[in-house]
Structures are given as structure tokens and as C-alpha cells.
Design a protein around this motif. Structure first.
Motif: not given
Length: 209
Positions: A134-146, A164-173
């Protein structure tokens, strides 16, 4: 028998090439203008694969528009992985269409719910990294799943790693899946590098990683 096998092979080959063409046409066009730009290289190990890049420019007419990118990798190779990738592409389009300002962590949570509900009986797992610049507030937000660790390179040369802060998609729900949003300053000259395990597992001519 040989003539029959040859004709069957040609038919399968034509269908595979058609599937490859459809899959690759679904990839976004690189963005070469605006304050947030992106480009990519897609080289599947086989004719077709389950790697995919989803992109959403919130307002293409706005030079300072936020940009959301989701890089994901479906387990396996071939047509089955590519078909799954296309299903996830449509679900991402629905999520972003309903909430263009959704944060990466919340996006991955919704995508994980979709994978858990629709693909749990297929033994399919998906690694994913979602990013919102978002260049309007000069930030990059990122999230990593496995997914393999992303690398943010600041204009100063400093490197920050998005693990990664969580396992791949489909491992836990459900409530067990709580992806973390990493927020970084993102200014002109900064760049984010993300990739799939096709990079880290590539082999040379000797067969070494």
C-alpha cells in the motif's frame, strides 16, 4: 497396436497442451507502471503444474493503488494440481471481490477454510504467501502459510525474512489456523522476493540441489 498407441499419445499430448495454455492464460499480466510493480517467472517442472500467482490491483487507474498478490503452490504436479490451482484462483477472486481491502492474514484464513471444506478428501495441501503493498501508507503486509521464506529487500540493502506462522492450507481448520500479519515499511526502492519450492528444490545437471 502401434498405430493405436501413437494416436492415443497424440490425443493426450494435445489435451495436455490445451490445458497448459488455459492454465497459463489465467496468470496476471505483470504491472510495469504505478508505484507498486510486480513481475514473475513461471517455469513448471513438467508440462503443467500447481504453482500460481494471483494479483489484484485495487484501482488500476490510480498510480498509488494498493496491490494484493498471493503466491501459492499446490502439492503434486500435472493436470490435477493445475485444476486445483484454478479452483483456488476463482475463490481468491471471490474473496477479493467481496472485500478488496482484506488483510493477507484474513485472506489466508478464508482460503484455508475453502481448502478444508472442499479439498480435505483429496489429500491436497497448499503453501501460500499473501502480500499487500500500500503506497498510500508506505507499508507492505505479508502473511505466510507453510510457504518458503519470502525476502524483503529494503533500499538500504537490509534484508527481512517473512517466515511461515502457520502450516500449509488444509492441515488445520477453524480457530486453530491463525496466520500472522507481518507489517513492514515499504518505500520506493524496496522490493519483495517470493518463490515456490521449485527454486529451492531445483537440481543441476549432476542431480544436486
Amino acid at each position: 497396436d502401434l498405430h493405436f498407441l501413437k494416436s492415443e499419445y497424440e490425443q493426450v499430448r494435445e489435451e495436455l497442451l490445451a490445458a497448459k495454455s488455459i492454465h497459463e492464460r489465467a496468470f496476471p499480466s505483470p504491472r510495469t507502471t504505478g508505484q507498486v510493480r510486480f513481475r514473475y517467472i513461471y517455469r513448471p517442472m513438467s508440462q503443467i503444474g500447481g504453482d500460481y500467482l494471483f494479483a489484484s490491483v485495487h484501482n488500476p487507474a490510480d498510480d498509488a493503488s494498493p496491490v494484493t498478490l498471493v503466491l501459492f503452490d499446490v502439492t503434486g504436479h500435472g493436470i490435477a494440481a493445475a485444476l486445483t490451482a484454478n479452483r483456488l484462483q476463482f475463490e481468491l477472486a471471490r474473496i477479493i471481490g467481496e472485500d478488496p481491502d482484506i488483510e493477507p492474514g484474513a485472506l489466508l484464513k478464508m482460503l484455508n477454510r475453502y481448502v478444508s471444506l472442499t479439498l480435505s478428501d483429496s489429500a491436497v495441501l497448499v503453501t501460500a504467501m499473501a502480500m499487500r503493498a500500500d503506497p498510500q501508507n508506505s507499508t507492505l503486509t505479508a502473511s505466510n502459510a507453510g510457504h518458503p521464506t519470502g525476502v524483503l529487500r529494503l533500499g538500504s540493502g537490509e534484508l527481512k525474512h517473512v517466515e511461515a506462522s502457520v502450516p500449509p492450507l488444509g492441515v488445520v481448520s477453524g480457530d486453530e489456523f491463525l496466520p500472522k500479519d507481518h507489517v513492514y515499511p515499504f518505500a520506493p526502492g524496496d522490493s519483495m522476493v517470493a518463490y515456490t519450492d521449485g527454486v529451492t528444490e531445483a537440481r543441476n545437471k549432476s542431480g544436486d540441489f
